[in-house]
Scaffold this active site. Sequence first.
Site, mmCIF file in Angstrom:
data_model
loop_
_atom_site.group_PDB
_atom_site.id
_atom_site.type_symbol
_atom_site.label_atom_id
_atom_site.label_comp_id
_atom_site.label_asym_id
_atom_site.label_seq_id
_atom_site.Cartn_x
_atom_site.Cartn_y
_atom_site.Cartn_z
ATOM 1 N N ASP A 1 0.869 -1.187 0.000
ATOM 2 C CA ASP A 1 0.000 0.000 0.000
ATOM 3 C C ASP A 1 0.906 1.238 0.000
ATOM 4 O OD1 ASP A 1 -2.397 1.611 0.262
ATOM 5 O OD2 ASP A 1 -1.933 1.890 2.378
ATOM 6 N N SER A 2 0.315 2.397 -0.248
ATOM 7 C CA SER A 2 1.098 3.636 -0.192
ATOM 8 C C SER A 2 1.515 3.951 1.245
ATOM 9 C CB SER A 2 0.261 4.789 -0.740
ATOM 10 O OG SER A 2 -0.897 4.940 0.051
ATOM 11 N N TYR B 1 -0.820 8.671 -2.600
ATOM 12 C CA TYR B 1 -0.859 8.333 -4.020
ATOM 13 C C TYR B 1 -2.084 8.964 -4.693
ATOM 14 C CZ TYR B 1 2.712 4.533 -3.964
ATOM 15 O OH TYR B 1 3.862 3.789 -3.908
ATOM 16 N N GLY B 2 -3.138 9.172 -3.888
ATOM 17 C CA GLY B 2 -4.430 9.613 -4.428
ATOM 18 C C GLY B 2 -4.384 10.752 -5.429
ATOM 19 N N CYS C 1 -4.146 -1.489 -2.007
ATOM 20 C CA CYS C 1 -4.312 -0.050 -2.228
ATOM 21 C C CYS C 1 -5.241 0.096 -3.436
ATOM 22 C CB CYS C 1 -2.954 0.573 -2.520
ATOM 23 S SG CYS C 1 -3.032 2.310 -3.011
ATOM 24 N N ASN C 2 -6.342 0.779 -3.236
ATOM 25 C CA ASN C 2 -7.304 0.950 -4.334
ATOM 26 C C ASN C 2 -6.721 1.782 -5.466
ATOM 27 O OD1 ASN C 2 -10.245 0.025 -3.298
ATOM 28 N ND2 ASN C 2 -9.010 0.748 -1.597
ATOM 29 N N THR C 3 -5.982 2.836 -5.086
ATOM 30 C CA THR C 3 -5.423 3.742 -6.094
ATOM 31 C C THR C 3 -4.448 2.981 -6.996
ATOM 32 O OG1 THR C 3 -5.530 5.386 -4.322
ATOM 33 C CG2 THR C 3 -4.425 6.045 -6.350
ATOM 34 N N GLU D 1 -2.699 8.797 8.678
ATOM 35 C CA GLU D 1 -1.227 8.721 8.746
ATOM 36 C C GLU D 1 -0.667 9.637 9.830
ATOM 37 O OE1 GLU D 1 0.965 6.743 7.073
ATOM 38 O OE2 GLU D 1 -0.510 5.711 5.823
ATOM 39 N N CYS E 1 -10.915 2.973 -0.118
ATOM 40 C CA CYS E 1 -9.496 3.276 0.156
ATOM 41 C C CYS E 1 -9.178 2.472 1.409
ATOM 42 C CB CYS E 1 -9.315 4.772 0.414
ATOM 43 S SG CYS E 1 -7.676 5.183 1.079
ATOM 44 N N THR E 2 -8.060 1.764 1.383
ATOM 45 C CA THR E 2 -7.788 0.852 2.506
ATOM 46 C C THR E 2 -7.453 1.580 3.804
ATOM 47 O OG1 THR E 2 -5.535 0.636 1.641
ATOM 48 C CG2 THR E 2 -7.108 -1.106 1.077
ATOM 49 N N HIS E 3 -7.246 2.896 3.726
ATOM 50 C CA HIS E 3 -7.072 3.667 4.962
ATOM 51 C C HIS E 3 -8.412 3.888 5.677
ATOM 52 C CE1 HIS E 3 -3.104 4.723 3.336
ATOM 53 N NE2 HIS E 3 -2.805 5.274 4.491
HETATM 54 N N1 DGL Z 1 -4.721 3.350 0.797
HETATM 55 C C1 DGL Z 1 -4.717 3.822 -0.537
HETATM 56 C C2 DGL Z 1 -5.941 3.348 -1.294
HETATM 57 O O1 DGL Z 1 -6.543 2.377 -0.932
HETATM 58 C C3 DGL Z 1 -4.564 5.277 -0.832
HETATM 59 C C4 DGL Z 1 -3.808 6.190 0.007
HETATM 60 C C5 DGL Z 1 -3.129 7.304 -0.749
HETATM 61 O O2 DGL Z 1 -3.762 8.229 -1.280
HETATM 62 O O3 DGL Z 1 -1.915 7.206 -0.797
HETATM 63 O O4 DGL Z 1 -6.293 3.942 -2.289
#
Ligand code: DGL
Length: 268
Positions: free
Chosen positions: A10-11, A42-43, A73-75, A152, A184-186
Amino acid sequence: MNNHAIGVFDSGVGGITVVKEMMRQLPHETIYYFGDTKRLPYGPRTTEEVKQFTLEVIQFLLQFPLKAIVIACNTATAAALNDVRELVSIPVLGVIEPGARAAIKGTINGEVGIIGTIGTMKSGAYERTLRRIHPEIITHSLACPSFVPLVEDGLRHSSYADELVAETLQPLQGLGMDTLILGCTHYPLLASSIQKAMGERVKLISSAEETASELSTILQYRRMLATKHQKHRFFTTGEVEQFSKLAGDWLGLNIATEQVTLSYANKS
Ligand code: DGL
């Protein structure tokens, strides 16, 4: 039987929500987790950039003999799942298809909300996947770029988090959805603030459970389940203490994180 590790990426710390579910459903598996915290979020980045970062991290993980990779990570799933699949011969799972499947199982009225990063929302990957499974589904999408920094920065339990989440989710209020995909996994780390904002009537869907269950099916089918887990390893390009704290709290484990410098990771 195969006792090699599963690479998870993940990011940042968000993919730990998927790891927790993997540890619950697949307790004998060994996990090598990589959080590219230095280059997070990453978004807002371009698809090309996310693709490049993802491939760099995968190259790092491939120095180990892995038996599967989970892009938690979805992104990165939206930007690079197919590229990673082309690169390796082991199973590679993303989190969007499992999340969409879980939402279809969860909705009763066929109206689903999706929240995620700017990159994931722009890609339209959830909408496409949901419609492929259920062509009549109604969707409402919203990018929530302020959520990842909340997690974060360790602010997820604050009243500030509740306020910011409620304010951000305002555009989704009053719509008819009975299900909301945490795309988003966060975001599962903010589930209590999100639930408060959306009300108990809306079911929150995280990809974690369904992704772990898909992985379990694949490993069983290929006779690749492990018999005993070795030491899990956690890598980050960012601050090790902050990463160990956030990830350890969520997992309920004491973890030691290894810092990694990707030679190409210096540009932020
Ligand atoms: N956790 C990441 C996701 O699922 C994104 C976090 C980010 O923007 O870096 O998309």
